[in-house]
Design an enzyme around this catalytic site. Structure first.
Site, PDB file in Angstrom:
ATOM      1  N   ASP A  11      10.927   6.275  -3.204  1.00  0.00           N
ATOM      2  CA  ASP A  11      11.748   5.067  -3.135  1.00  0.00           C
ATOM      3  C   ASP A  11      11.231   4.211  -1.994  1.00  0.00           C
ATOM      4  O   ASP A  11      10.990   4.716  -0.898  1.00  0.00           O
ATOM      5  CB  ASP A  11      13.220   5.424  -2.886  1.00  0.00           C
ATOM      6  N   ASP A 130      19.974   6.090 -15.938  1.00  0.00           N
ATOM      7  CA  ASP A 130      20.829   6.868 -15.043  1.00  0.00           C
ATOM      8  C   ASP A 130      22.136   7.121 -15.789  1.00  0.00           C
ATOM      9  O   ASP A 130      22.762   6.174 -16.267  1.00  0.00           O
ATOM     10  CB  ASP A 130      21.156   6.081 -13.762  1.00  0.00           C
TER      11      ASP A 130
END
Lengths: 252, 194
Positions: A11, A130
């Site tokens: 990330d 997700d």
């Protein structure tokens, strides 16, 4: 024989690597180019770089970072975060990225999948989903897991494939950050439902969890972040271990 | 030595040029016929769709230039397929350097199409460094060239296919050496040595 893939995920915020634990807390884990090159050298099969920058100013840093990554690593990599148009994707691929992942923008505008697939080919479009189980239904969430949508995991994944996604990256929010293993039941269902590869994400804690994701979850690839970033599992050891368990790994 | 990368609407030009940069090779990216002809070696990359790409090459007259080149030429992925006679991808007539048909993979059992990921390369003969034997290379493709008399390496997915080929001064790889870690570097070095 085609191998299963091990994919560290980095990330990125404002040019630096971070990892959200349960999508909330963030810890710094280093320079993305150096970390990426180290993973490539250790035998990672692919890398994912996810831009979680909040502002456009930070995003500009990401575009030049992609080129720097491509210059230094010799394995395929996917970039994602905030992509919502063909115009967003072209410079990332031109900078040397192999694939892009899309998430919230595709939920908002499913046509985006068709447009990107047509413009760049299905092989470089990863649909990231997700999801979390709500009332026994795997429900798709957007914006880093903050917003529940009315989309269901399995129908959305199938629609994504039909619209031209080349891969599904499924993150179970119920498993992410728990280190208690991947979401093998829905993974296996996705495998049976789809003709495109599925990447398992969320829940890696031990080497055995990867066996389960590949055997029980029938995943084509497994993605993890913090366990790699903090050295809890080392990629060469993981791959050697999986190899002894008859899971085909690239062991060059 | 000066290497020319043929500039056209291929998706992997940046990655290929970075791979050469990592090997310390002096190269230029160009679609200028004169510049390509005078290079010591030529690299013909490729990521995309066959018919659109062939149309582009025809417009630029590169479809005639490439087969006429005398120095070593390396075609990568779609580059290799366009060096064949014809592709099933949108019924496309290609450059005909290798007199072979490019076919679409038909999914079988659990084997998905495109063939995407790392697969092992078994050297058949010729120009590739013997160290490539059984190493894994990175593939992304839905079409393949069957094993034929030009095949220099074989990979198996659904069916055995040509993962590398060679004819006279023309060399080709179906996988992406620029993304295949050390195995890919071996292949690029093999080409730099021919």
């Amino acid at each position: 024989m085609l191998t299963k893939r091990i994919i560290p995920c980095l990330d990125i915020k404002d040019g630096r690597t971070v990892k959200g634990i349960n999508f909330v807390n963030i810890r710094d884990a280093g320079d993305p180019v150096e970390l990426g090159a180290t993973y490539a050298q250790q035998g990672a099969d692919e890398l994912v770089f996810l831009d979680i920058s909040a502002t456009n100013e930070q995003r500009k840093t990401f575009a030049s970072l992609v080129k720097d990554i491509a210059r230094h690593i010799n394995i395929p990599f996917t970039v994602g975060g905030g992509i919502s148009s063909v115009a967003d994707v072209a410079p990332l691929l031109e900078a040397g990225a192999d694939k892009v992942s899309i998430n919230s923008a595709a939920v908002r505008n499913p046509n985006l999948i068709d447009e990107l697939s047509k413009a760049f080919g299905a092989q470089c479009i990863v649909l990231a989903i997700d999801a979390r189980k709500i009332d026994n239904t795997w429900t798709v969430h957007t914006h880093g897991g903050k917003n529940a949508t009315d989309k269901k995991l399995f129908t959305w994944a199938k629609e994504g494939q039909e619209r031209g996604a080349g891969e599904i990256l499924f993150t179970s929010m119920d498993h992410d950050g728990t280190k208690a293993g991947f979401a093998n039941d829905p993974l296996s269902k996705l495998h049976d439902l789809l003709q495109i590869p599925v990447i398992a994400s969320g829940g890696a804690g031990t080497k055995e969890h990867f066996i389960d994701a590949f055997i029980l979850g029938k995943a084509d690839a497994a993605l993890a972040a913090s366990i790699f970033h903090f050295g809890e599992i080392k990629i060469p050891e993981l791959k050697a271990f999986l190899n002894t368990k008859n899971i085909t790994m690239r062991m060059n | 030595m000066k290497l020319a990368i043929i500039k056209y609407n291929a998706g992997n030009i940046q990655s290929v040029s970075f791979a050469l940069e990592r090997l310390g090779v002096d190269f230029t990216i160009t679609d200028n016929a004169e510049e390509i002809m005078k290079a010591d070696k030529v690299l013909f990359p490729g990521v995309g769709e066959a018919s659109t790409t062939m149309r582009y090459l025809r417009d630029k007259k590169l479809d005639q230039l490439v087969p006429a080149l005398k120095q070593p030429v390396l075609g990568i992925c779609l580059g290799m397929q366009l060096m064949c006679r014809h592709s099933e991808e949108n019924d496309t007539t290609c450059m005909g350097i290798f007199d072979e048909e490019v076919k679409l993979f038909v999914p079988k059992d659990d084997l998905k199409v495109p063939h995407m990921g790392w697969n092992n390369v078994v050297k058949a003969n010729g120009w590739l460094d013997p160290a490539i034997e059984n190493q894994y290379a990175y593939f992304v493709h839905s079409y393949y060239v069957p094993v034929n008399s030009y095949t220099s390496a074989v990979t198996e997915y659904i069916t055995p296919f040509s993962s590398a080929m060679h004819r006279d001064n023309f060399y080709a790889a179906q996988f992406h050496p620029e993304k295949s870690a050390k195995a890919g570097e071996l292949v690029l070095k093999s080409f730099l040595k021919v």
